[in-house]
Design an enzyme around this catalytic site. Structure first.
Site, PDB file in Angstrom:
ATOM      1  N   LYS A 149      65.968   9.161 -39.494  1.00 47.55           N
ATOM      2  CA  LYS A 149      66.990   9.402 -38.594  1.00 47.55           C
ATOM      3  C   LYS A 149      66.253   9.554 -37.182  1.00 47.55           C
ATOM      4  CE  LYS A 149      68.416  13.823 -38.129  1.00 47.55           C
ATOM      5  NZ  LYS A 149      69.162  15.091 -38.422  1.00 47.55           N
ATOM      6  N   SER A 207      74.847  -5.406 -32.611  1.00 47.15           N
ATOM      7  CA  SER A 207      73.758  -4.703 -32.892  1.00 47.15           C
ATOM      8  C   SER A 207      73.425  -3.488 -32.150  1.00 47.15           C
ATOM      9  CB  SER A 207      72.384  -5.678 -32.877  1.00 47.15           C
ATOM     10  OG  SER A 207      71.999  -5.871 -31.900  1.00 47.15           O
ATOM     11  N   THR A 222      75.909  -0.789 -37.572  1.00 43.15           N
ATOM     12  CA  THR A 222      75.501  -1.918 -37.016  1.00 43.15           C
ATOM     13  C   THR A 222      74.064  -2.102 -37.361  1.00 43.15           C
ATOM     14  OG1 THR A 222      75.395  -2.972 -34.781  1.00 43.15           O
ATOM     15  CG2 THR A 222      74.710  -0.659 -34.977  1.00 43.15           C
ATOM     16  N   TYR A 223      73.397  -2.964 -36.888  1.00 43.03           N
ATOM     17  CA  TYR A 223      71.988  -3.337 -37.398  1.00 43.03           C
ATOM     18  C   TYR A 223      71.133  -3.382 -36.172  1.00 43.03           C
ATOM     19  CZ  TYR A 223      73.096  -7.987 -35.547  1.00 43.03           C
ATOM     20  OH  TYR A 223      73.240  -9.016 -34.762  1.00 43.03           O
TER      21      TYR A 223
END
Length: 115
Positions: free
Chosen positions: A9, A25, A57-58
């Site tokens: 995180k 993204s 998302t990535y």
């Protein structure tokens, strides 16, 4: 049995840009990617503290200090919003009970701070 568990995180990052015309993204500075034990193209969930949005998302590599939502995700945030970026992992329950996620705290300039 496998369960989903928090793997890493980035806590309370500040959105520096939102680029609607990019393919998609989240651009994250390389120093934060490394510190959070993330990799490019990894799926992440974005939690916007300001408006309550949660979406996936990535990751792509961005500039130092950058947190930029791209493509459709740019409509979900505003520059200056505070977000939490999370990644999950799937693992056996027994291993998950002992697993310690990587937590990266940042200041309002997206610089890593010690907690």
């Amino acid at each position: 049995m496998n369960i989903e568990i928090l793997a890493s995180k980035i806590h309370r990052a500040v959105v520096t840009d939102a680029n609607l015309n990019y393919v998609g993204s989240i651009s994250i500075g390389e120093e934060l990617i490394k510190a959070a034990n993330l990799i490019e193209n990894q799926k992440v969930e974005i939690l916007d503290i300001n408006n309550g949005e949660r979406f996936a998302t990535y990751v792509i590599k961005g500039k130092k200090g950058e947190i930029c939502l791209n493509g459709a995700a740019a409509r979900k945030v505003c520059v200056g919003d505070v977000v939490i970026i999370v990644a999950y992992a799937s693992m056996k329950f027994k291993k998950a009970k002992k697993f310690k996620p990587t937590i990266v705290h940042v200041n309002n300039k997206n610089e890593i701070i010690k907690e």
